[in-house]
Design an enzyme around this catalytic site. Sequence first.
Site, PDB file in Angstrom:
ATOM      1  N   GLU A 194       0.564  -1.114  -0.130  1.00 14.65           N
ATOM      2  CA  GLU A 194       0.067  -0.091  -0.050  1.00 14.65           C
ATOM      3  C   GLU A 194       0.823   1.179   0.017  1.00 14.65           C
ATOM      4  O   GLU A 194       0.500   2.267  -0.667  1.00 14.65           O
ATOM      5  CB  GLU A 194      -0.782   0.191   1.213  1.00 14.65           C
ATOM      6  CG  GLU A 194      -1.695   1.268   1.430  1.00 14.65           C
ATOM      7  CD  GLU A 194      -2.558   1.230   2.696  1.00 14.65           C
ATOM      8  OE1 GLU A 194      -2.841   2.320   3.040  1.00 14.65           O
ATOM      9  OE2 GLU A 194      -2.826   0.346   3.453  1.00 14.65           O
ATOM     10  N   ARG A 195       1.850   1.254   0.797  1.00  9.74           N
ATOM     11  CA  ARG A 195       2.622   2.384   0.918  1.00  9.74           C
ATOM     12  C   ARG A 195       3.504   2.778  -0.374  1.00  9.74           C
ATOM     13  O   ARG A 195       3.704   3.818  -0.759  1.00  9.74           O
ATOM     14  CB  ARG A 195       3.829   2.258   2.030  1.00  9.74           C
ATOM     15  CG  ARG A 195       3.234   2.431   3.487  1.00  9.74           C
ATOM     16  CD  ARG A 195       3.779   2.189   4.589  1.00  9.74           C
ATOM     17  NE  ARG A 195       2.984   2.220   5.884  1.00  9.74           N
ATOM     18  CZ  ARG A 195       3.038   1.354   6.738  1.00  9.74           C
ATOM     19  NH1 ARG A 195       3.734   0.156   6.691  1.00  9.74           N
ATOM     20  NH2 ARG A 195       2.197   1.291   7.749  1.00  9.74           N
TER      21      ARG A 195
END
Length: 431
Positions: A289-290
């Site tokens: 996600e990051r």
Amino acid sequence: MRALRLNLLANRRNFFKLTSFVGVRSLSENVSSKPVTSSSPEVAGDHVIYTQEHFALKESLRKLIDQEINPYVEQWEAEGKFPAHKVFKILGSAGFLGVNRPTEYGGLGLDFSYSVAVAEELGHIRCGGIPMAIGVQTDMATPALARFGTAELNKEFLLPTIMGDKVACLGVSEPGAGSDVSSIKTKAVRKGDEYVINGGKLWITNGAQADWMCLLANTSDGPPHRNKSLICLPMNLPGVHVARKIDKIGMWSSDTAEVFFDDVRVPCKNIIGEEGMGFTYQMLQFQEERLFAVAILPTMDTIIQETIQYTRQRKIFNQPVLYHQAVHFRLAELQTEVELLRSLLYQATGRVIRQRGNNVFYSILFYSISLSPLARELSDGCLQYWGGMGFTRDVLVSRFYRDSRLISIGGGADEVMLGIICKYMDTLPRK
């Protein structure tokens, strides 16, 4: 699909002549992650991690964005929701929802750098909500399923998600548990061959349109890092209630919901991997996600360029705003910081591909904590140079100002990320 793949095998020499996004899925079997000789060294030959194949993939996605998404962004922003099933089906059919997922479940089977390239290209969508929603589908709700799910579970949930036939959401945050994932309260109690789920989730991107949720719930009363499991939960089950669509200051085209569970029964076979390993699996999902936040970098480039164009035309005290040293120097500084952040991203991506132990997690943290303050700084600084026009809803910089504020909150607050870095540095105060 198979016919397209066979056609590609017979016409591989035409790979770089392809300009339509329709054939991307069929290209995957012949894509290599190794550097290739390029006739355009300024494009691929000198790039840190991208090859000609990466740029061909990006070009195909750009055509899709320009044809199928950007013409409707203003409408979807005004309506407060984009048609996720329609957009995801277009993306899934073209192969963009499973770039680094297994081919047996509809993915392209490429390495993670291609996923980063796709995420980067999504930054050319002229809002933040749609790229974020796509990121939930590709890099937030499905990584653990692809890696640890059974074949049966992957066929039921992963395959249709990659193909764009189902919309996915991620159920982690709760009213009293955001960045502190270990404190979630939602419970899944085993009764026979089912889990009975009670609780609620908040800030659920895609929640109002999702077909299934990757749910994190407590499946035992053990230690908080060992009592959680990830479960594939169909959103049409009795007892699943989408309570409301949340009104936000930004990310307008992405629907965000609050969801409650009242004695929802889910088969035990819907658990992803091992029971009790959910916290660990979720931490791994957070890493993808990051890195998916790379989508904001091209938007930053666009904001700077549009600000340059506007300040070159707008005059104050008989000269363009851009000619003031404070303005053009500041824009140069911001562009430099974007380039530095892009280099950090590519370094982190390279380490993910090579799986260099803790250096992978460390690099992602450095990238993540550098991204959010720059997004706030750049959006605020550029908006200032637009003057009164920047305070309207008519320009991209004001939308970016609203949308980018979420980056310092979602996926783990900046302060939490700094705390993790301090833990690695051994600088946290001893209890």
